[in-house]
Design a protein around this motif. Structure first.
Motif, short mmCIF file in Angstrom:
data_model
loop_
_atom_site.label_atom_id
_atom_site.label_comp_id
_atom_site.label_asym_id
_atom_site.label_seq_id
_atom_site.Cartn_x
_atom_site.Cartn_y
_atom_site.Cartn_z
N ALA A 40 -1.31 25.19 -11.96
CA ALA A 40 -1.58 26.41 -12.73
C ALA A 40 -1.30 27.69 -11.94
O ALA A 40 -1.25 28.78 -12.51
N ASP B 296 -9.38 30.22 -9.81
CA ASP B 296 -8.92 30.81 -11.07
C ASP B 296 -8.79 32.33 -10.98
O ASP B 296 -7.89 32.92 -11.57
N ARG C 157 -5.87 33.66 -7.86
CA ARG C 157 -4.44 33.36 -7.81
C ARG C 157 -3.65 34.63 -8.14
O ARG C 157 -4.12 35.52 -8.86
N GLY D 225 -5.90 25.21 -21.75
CA GLY D 225 -6.18 24.38 -20.56
C GLY D 225 -5.59 22.98 -20.73
O GLY D 225 -5.05 22.40 -19.80
N ALA D 226 -5.66 22.46 -21.97
CA ALA D 226 -5.11 21.13 -22.25
C ALA D 226 -3.60 21.11 -22.04
O ALA D 226 -3.04 20.10 -21.62
N ASP E 268 -6.24 33.54 -19.40
CA ASP E 268 -5.40 34.74 -19.37
C ASP E 268 -4.87 35.10 -20.75
O ASP E 268 -3.81 35.70 -20.86
O1 DC Z 1 -10.10 24.94 -19.27
P1 DC Z 1 -9.65 23.76 -18.44
O2 DC Z 1 -10.64 23.29 -17.42
O3 DC Z 1 -9.14 22.62 -19.26
O4 DC Z 1 -8.39 24.34 -17.63
C1 DC Z 1 -7.65 23.53 -16.77
C2 DC Z 1 -7.01 24.36 -15.67
O5 DC Z 1 -5.97 25.17 -16.18
C3 DC Z 1 -7.94 25.27 -14.88
O6 DC Z 1 -7.74 25.04 -13.50
C4 DC Z 1 -7.52 26.66 -15.21
C5 DC Z 1 -6.13 26.51 -15.75
N1 DC Z 1 -5.87 27.37 -16.89
C6 DC Z 1 -5.20 28.52 -16.65
O7 DC Z 1 -4.89 28.82 -15.51
N2 DC Z 1 -4.88 29.35 -17.69
C7 DC Z 1 -5.23 29.03 -18.94
N3 DC Z 1 -4.91 29.86 -19.95
C8 DC Z 1 -5.96 27.84 -19.19
C9 DC Z 1 -6.27 27.03 -18.14
#
Ligand code: DC
Length: 219
Positions: free
Chosen positions: A106, A176, A179, A35-36, A134
């Protein structure tokens, strides 16, 4: 795949970060917060006045930005940072603006492609505990170590509020999981835990017990 990848996916505020860090620390594995990485691209777009709604411009930014993966160790936890021009925007990626922009970028397939490659490259640092949405379905579908964390919406909303963040988690869950590109879903074979009534010590304890029961004797 020589190194082990523990994939921890799940809904927002289901305890992925806290528990992934606890598990990584206990096993001596490298923690990866995917996510970061998405948030870092959202921040980069904001810095460069790139509209997060403009999929073509964001994809072009992804082709051009100068990044590097780095493994750092702090307080007994090894983790991977995605650096942009040598800088890790640790604080900047947690702002409300970055949180809003990240869910827009994302969904862009080219962004997800770029992220998948960078996330798979993290294997160079050793055995991994990688958290995201994912990881078990799309980034490392070949791993046997797949987990999916969840908790009731009210409990997750309470947890976010305790962190000082008031967020519409139902809307985030919907974005999430609906999509088109790599939506949040339970990977085939994933072990699922609803930790609504559990402490993080209990959740990480459960994860560690499950993982240790699967690890080969040599690990
Ligand atoms: O976990 P987080 O809140 O920091 O994630 C930020 C955003 O990134 C959230 O909208 C979902 C997306 N994300 C994603 O689509 N796939 C990932 N593997 C990790 C995060």
């Amino acid at each position: 795949m020589k190194n082990i990848v523990i994939a921890i996916d799940g809904t927002s505020a289901s305890g992925k970060s806290t528990n992934s860090k606890l598990v990584a620390k206990a096993l001596g594995y490298v923690y990866v917060d995917t996510g970061a990485m998405y948030r870092t691209l959202a921040w980069f777009c904001m810095q460069n006045r790139i509209d997060p709604h403009d999929a073509k411009a964001v994809a072009a930014a992804c082709r051009k930005w100068k990044t590097k993966l780095e493994c750092v160790e702090k307080d007994g936890l090894k983790s991977v940072h995605l650096l942009v021009n040598g800088y890790f925007p640790e604080k900047e990626i947690r702002t409300a603006e970055a949180s809003l922009a990240v869910s827009l970028i994302a969904v862009i397939p080219k962004v997800r492609e770029w992220m998948k490659k960078a996330q798979r490259d993290c294997i160079q640092f050793g055995d991994l505990v990688m958290e995201g949405r994912d990881i078990g379905t799309n980034v490392f579908p070949e791993t046997d170590y797949k987990f999916y964390l969840d908790a009731h919406l009210e409990e997750r909303t309470k947890r976010r509020a305790a962190d000082g963040v008031n967020e519409n988690l139902a809307a985030r869950d919907q974005r999430d999981s609906q999509r088109a590109a790599a939506p949040l879903m339970i990977a085939l074979g994933a072990k699922v835990l609803n930790n609504s009534n559990m402490t993080s010590a209990q959740t990480s304890g459960w994860l560690l017990k499950e993982i240790r029961a699967m690890l080969p004797a040599t690990k």
